[in-house]
Design a protein around this motif. Sequence first.
Motif, PDB file in Angstrom:
ATOM      1  N   GLU A  88       0.893  -1.113  -0.216  1.00 45.22           N
ATOM      2  CA  GLU A  88      -0.204   0.007   0.120  1.00 45.22           C
ATOM      3  C   GLU A  88       0.902   1.269   0.049  1.00 45.22           C
ATOM      4  N   SER A  97     -12.432   2.764  -0.241  1.00 46.70           N
ATOM      5  CA  SER A  97     -13.349   1.667   0.650  1.00 46.70           C
ATOM      6  C   SER A  97     -13.570   2.127   1.884  1.00 46.70           C
ATOM      7  N   THR A 300      -4.295   9.366  -2.888  1.00 41.46           N
ATOM      8  CA  THR A 300      -3.277   8.380  -3.496  1.00 41.46           C
ATOM      9  C   THR A 300      -3.767   7.654  -4.647  1.00 41.46           C
ATOM     10  N   ASN A 301      -4.881   7.725  -5.071  1.00 39.81           N
ATOM     11  CA  ASN A 301      -5.578   7.086  -6.265  1.00 39.81           C
ATOM     12  C   ASN A 301      -4.958   8.094  -7.531  1.00 39.81           C
ATOM     13  N   ASP A 304      -1.889   4.938 -11.297  1.00 36.50           N
ATOM     14  CA  ASP A 304      -0.523   4.231 -11.367  1.00 36.50           C
ATOM     15  C   ASP A 304      -0.558   2.995 -12.372  1.00 36.50           C
ATOM     16  N   THR A 572     -20.009  -0.596  -6.667  1.00 35.51           N
ATOM     17  CA  THR A 572     -18.569  -0.538  -6.871  1.00 35.51           C
ATOM     18  C   THR A 572     -17.964  -1.354  -6.071  1.00 35.51           C
TER      19      THR A 572
HETATM   20  C1  LIG Z   1     -18.000   9.117   0.566  1.00 36.12           C
HETATM   21  C2  LIG Z   1     -17.996   7.785  -0.304  1.00 36.12           C
HETATM   22  C3  LIG Z   1     -18.941   6.745   0.075  1.00 36.12           C
HETATM   23  C4  LIG Z   1     -18.957   5.653  -1.121  1.00 36.12           C
HETATM   24  N1  LIG Z   1     -19.991   4.703  -0.292  1.00 36.12           N
HETATM   25  C5  LIG Z   1     -19.974   3.522  -1.322  1.00 36.12           C
HETATM   26  C6  LIG Z   1     -20.813   2.589  -0.952  1.00 36.12           C
HETATM   27  O1  LIG Z   1     -21.503   2.627  -0.063  1.00 36.12           O
HETATM   28  N2  LIG Z   1     -20.801   1.576  -1.604  1.00 36.12           N
HETATM   29  C7  LIG Z   1     -20.047   1.244  -2.952  1.00 36.12           C
HETATM   30  O2  LIG Z   1     -20.090   0.395  -3.478  1.00 36.12           O
HETATM   31  N3  LIG Z   1     -19.257   2.389  -3.091  1.00 36.12           N
HETATM   32  C8  LIG Z   1     -19.239   3.557  -2.327  1.00 36.12           C
HETATM   33  N4  LIG Z   1     -18.294   4.415  -2.551  1.00 36.12           N
HETATM   34  C9  LIG Z   1     -17.243   4.130  -3.968  1.00 36.12           C
HETATM   35  C10 LIG Z   1     -16.081   3.272  -3.053  1.00 36.12           C
HETATM   36  O3  LIG Z   1     -15.786   3.755  -2.047  1.00 36.12           O
HETATM   37  C11 LIG Z   1     -15.207   2.938  -4.159  1.00 36.12           C
HETATM   38  O4  LIG Z   1     -15.663   2.612  -5.498  1.00 36.12           O
HETATM   39  C12 LIG Z   1     -14.349   1.963  -3.922  1.00 36.12           C
HETATM   40  O5  LIG Z   1     -14.042   1.962  -2.350  1.00 36.12           O
HETATM   41  C13 LIG Z   1     -13.079   1.319  -4.676  1.00 36.12           C
HETATM   42  O6  LIG Z   1     -12.423   0.351  -4.084  1.00 36.12           O
HETATM   43  P1  LIG Z   1     -11.158  -0.005  -4.651  1.00 36.12           P
HETATM   44  O7  LIG Z   1     -10.615  -1.225  -3.841  1.00 36.12           O
HETATM   45  O8  LIG Z   1     -10.956  -0.411  -6.189  1.00 36.12           O
HETATM   46  O9  LIG Z   1      -9.975   0.862  -4.416  1.00 36.12           O
HETATM   47  P2  LIG Z   1      -9.711   1.791  -3.033  1.00 36.12           P
HETATM   48  O10 LIG Z   1     -10.538   1.681  -2.094  1.00 36.12           O
HETATM   49  O11 LIG Z   1      -9.762   3.422  -3.525  1.00 36.12           O
HETATM   50  O12 LIG Z   1      -8.204   1.552  -2.622  1.00 36.12           O
HETATM   51  C14 LIG Z   1      -7.076   1.787  -3.573  1.00 36.12           C
HETATM   52  C15 LIG Z   1      -5.742   1.627  -2.935  1.00 36.12           C
HETATM   53  O13 LIG Z   1      -4.695   1.658  -3.703  1.00 36.12           O
HETATM   54  C16 LIG Z   1      -3.510   2.476  -3.012  1.00 36.12           C
HETATM   55  N5  LIG Z   1      -2.568   2.894  -4.227  1.00 36.12           N
HETATM   56  C17 LIG Z   1      -2.819   3.328  -5.251  1.00 36.12           C
HETATM   57  N6  LIG Z   1      -1.587   3.326  -6.125  1.00 36.12           N
HETATM   58  C18 LIG Z   1      -0.821   2.504  -5.686  1.00 36.12           C
HETATM   59  C19 LIG Z   1       0.539   1.956  -5.800  1.00 36.12           C
HETATM   60  N7  LIG Z   1       1.186   2.670  -6.825  1.00 36.12           N
HETATM   61  N8  LIG Z   1       1.089   1.353  -5.093  1.00 36.12           N
HETATM   62  C20 LIG Z   1       0.420   0.918  -3.768  1.00 36.12           C
HETATM   63  N9  LIG Z   1      -0.754   1.307  -3.504  1.00 36.12           N
HETATM   64  C21 LIG Z   1      -1.401   2.190  -4.274  1.00 36.12           C
HETATM   65  C22 LIG Z   1      -4.097   3.485  -2.974  1.00 36.12           C
HETATM   66  O14 LIG Z   1      -3.536   4.252  -1.782  1.00 36.12           O
HETATM   67  C23 LIG Z   1      -5.560   3.147  -2.132  1.00 36.12           C
HETATM   68  O15 LIG Z   1      -5.344   2.704  -0.716  1.00 36.12           O
HETATM   69  C24 LIG Z   1     -17.933   5.569  -2.014  1.00 36.12           C
HETATM   70  C25 LIG Z   1     -17.162   6.463  -2.118  1.00 36.12           C
HETATM   71  C26 LIG Z   1     -17.323   7.660  -1.300  1.00 36.12           C
HETATM   72  C27 LIG Z   1     -16.071   8.496  -1.614  1.00 36.12           C
END
Ligand SMILES: Cc1cc2nc3c(=O)[nH]c(=O)nc-3n(C[C@H](O)[C@H](O)[C@H](O)COP(=O)(O)OP(=O)(O)OC[C@H]3O[C@@H](n4cnc5c(N)ncnc54)[C@H](O)[C@@H]3O)c2cc1C
Length: 591
Positions: A88, A97, A300-301, A304, A572
Motif C-alpha cells: 500500500e 473503501s 493516493t489514487n 499508477d 462499486t
Molecule cells: C464518501 C463515499 C461513499 C461511498 N460509498 C459507497 C458505498 O456505500 N458502496 C459502494 O459500492 N461504493 C461506495 N463508494 C465508492 C467506493 O468507495 C469505491 O468505488 C471503492 O472503495 C473502490 O475500491 P478499490 O478497492 O477499487 O479502491 P480503493 O479503496 O480506493 O483502494 C485503492 C488503494 O490503492 C492504493 N494505491 C494506489 N496506487 C498505488 C500504488 N502505486 N502502490 C500501492 N498502492 C497504491 C491507494 O492508496 C488506495 O489505498 C463511496 C465513495 C465515497 C467517496
Amino acid sequence: MTDRQQQPAELPVASRVSRRGFLAAGGVAVAGASTWASAAEASTQASHADPLNGEMRVADIVVVGSGAAATSAAITAAIEGAHVIQLEKAPITGGTSAKSGGGIWIPNNFWLKENGIDDPRTPFLAYCAQYSFPHLFDAASPTFGLDRNSFELIAAFYDNASPMLDWLTKNGALKMGKGIGLPDFYDYGVLDGWNRVPRGRGLFPRRDDGQTGFGAELMRRMTERAAALGVETLTEHEVLGLQADASGAVRGVDVRSPGGTMRFGARRGVIFGTGGFTYNRALLNLHMKEPVFGGCGVPTNTGDFVGMAGAVGAKFGNMASAWRSQIVLEEALQYVTVPSPMWIPPGDSMIMVNRHGHRFVNEKRNYHDRSRAQLAYDANVPEFPNQIAFVIYDQRNAELYAGSHPFPNDPTGSDYVIKAEDWPSLVAAIAARLKELGSATGGISLAPDFGQVLETTVSRFNGFAQTGLDSDFGRGSFPYDIETAGSYAARQPVARWKDTVGPNPALYPIAGEGPYYAIIVGPGTLDTNGGPVIDKHARVLRHDGTPIDGLYGAGNCIASPSHDAYYAAGVTLGLGLTFGFIAARHAMGRG
Ligand SMILES: Cc1cc2nc3c(=O)[nH]c(=O)nc-3n(C[C@H](O)[C@H](O)[C@H](O)COP(=O)(O)OP(=O)(O)OC[C@H]3O[C@@H](n4cnc5c(N)ncnc54)[C@H](O)[C@@H]3O)c2cc1C
C-alpha cells in the motif's frame, strides 16, 4: 504491519532470496512505470535498469493496494494457502473503501435466499446489459448483443458475487447485515422491467455490537482478518513498475519504500486493486471529454496502474468513465479530496438549475445519472449548458434540512452558501461568485436572462408542487426518489414548518418571499473506473484479447464490467470484492 514486523508463525515465511537467485528463478525484466512500451521493449529497458537498493522478497501472490478489491484478493489467496504480500502506497490502509458507506450490492445474496426472494440470472444479466450498453442491447441475443468479454464479465459478477460473500463471511472476513430494502437506481417499469429484484441486493456491514457499520467497519474487519491469515501488509510501499519475463508474463513489481527501492517477486500472480485516477489531473484531462472538478476518494489514487499495465501491452477501456456524483464546486477547489459528494440535494422546496436558469434533471434521481445529465452538450452554442449547476432553495428548506450535506447546520454556516433577500439580489450574488471562481471554471457565467428565466422556472415548479405532478422531470414519481431521500437528508423537527408537506413529498412550493439560497455544484467522482480490460478470470488482456500471464486487476483500477452504468448503491464495492476474489482464486489455480 510494517515490513520489519514478524509474520504469524503458522504461515510460510516469505522467501528472502538474493537478487541473483531471484533473477535466476524468475527470469525477471523490468517494465517501466511511466512508459507505454511493449513487453519486449520493457525487457530491453530492464537490462539497463538497476533500481534495487533495498531488499528483495518473494511471495506467492503480491497484491497492490489495500482497499476492498485488493484486500478481498489478499484474503482469498491467503485462505487458499498462499503467502501474500500486500503493498500500500499510503501510510494507512483501506483506500477509498474505508471512507465509503460500505454498502455492497450482491445479486442472489444470502438475505434474498433466506427471505424466499428469487433473483434469477437471466433478467439480472439483461438489466445490467441494457443499462451498461443500451446501444448494443438485444434481448434475443445469447449475449444480449454485447461482445463476448463484456457479457462474460457481467455473468462472472452474477455467478461469483454471492459465493464470494458467503465464502468470505464463513471465513470471518465479512459480516453483512440484512438488506436495507432501499430501491436500486432503476426499478420496475424502466429498462423494460428487467430489474426483477429492485430491493434487497444491497447489504451493509454489521458491527460486532449489532449496529450497522460503514466502509470503515468493512475495511476494519477485512484488514484484521487479512493480518490474522498472515497477509503481510506493508504501508508506504508504492508500486512503481512491473517485472515481466521474456515471454511477457508478469513476475513481480518494483517498489519505493521507506527503506529504499525494493523488488517483490510473485510466484503465482500480481493482483492490482489500486483505485482510479481522479487525482491524476493529466490523465483526467487526457481522457475525460467534460470537466471533472474533483473527487471524494483518497488522493493516493493517481492511476499508477495505467502506466504500468500500458508498459506490458494492456488494452484499455472505459477511460472516460467514473462512478459519478455532483460535488460542491467550492469544496472541490478548496480541498484535495472533497469530504462528501452531494448524494441527493436535500429537501422539497428546492430545485437545481443550469446557467440559463432551467431545470435539467429530476433532482431526486441517483447521484451517478444525475451527474451524467450535467455532461449534456448543446450543439447550437456550443457548450455544456449544465456543467455548473445551482441548487436553489428557500428559508424553509434551509431550516428543515439543516445539517444534511451540503446544507450547513446554520443556514449560512459555510462560505459556499450564497444567501440573498430576494431573487434579483440572489442572481447578482451568484454572478459575482462565478466571477471569483472564473479561473477554475473556464470563466463560466450566468446567461444574460438567467434571473428572468429562474423566476419563470420557480413559478412552473411551484405549480407542479401544488398538483404533486412534475410534468417536466417526474420528480417524486419513482420509488427511489421518495424512499432514498430520508437516507441522505434528515428532516429536522422545526416547529413552524411541521405541517408543510405537499401531495408529492418530493415537491413543495418555493416561498414567494426571501431569503433565498444557492450552492454551486459541478460534476465530480467517487473515483474513475477505467483502466486495463480484464477477462472473466480478472486477468489483464492485451489488445489481441490474450491474457497477460500473472497480471490481474479488480476494483476501480480496471475497466469496470459495468461500463458507464451504476446499477445500484453498493455496486462499486460489490464488483471490486467479487473480482478480487475471482483474481485470487484463478491465480491459485482454483477458478
Ligand atoms: C464518501 C463515499 C461513499 C461511498 N460509498 C459507497 C458505498 O456505500 N458502496 C459502494 O459500492 N461504493 C461506495 N463508494 C465508492 C467506493 O468507495 C469505491 O468505488 C471503492 O472503495 C473502490 O475500491 P478499490 O478497492 O477499487 O479502491 P480503493 O479503496 O480506493 O483502494 C485503492 C488503494 O490503492 C492504493 N494505491 C494506489 N496506487 C498505488 C500504488 N502505486 N502502490 C500501492 N498502492 C497504491 C491507494 O492508496 C488506495 O489505498 C463511496 C465513495 C465515497 C467517496
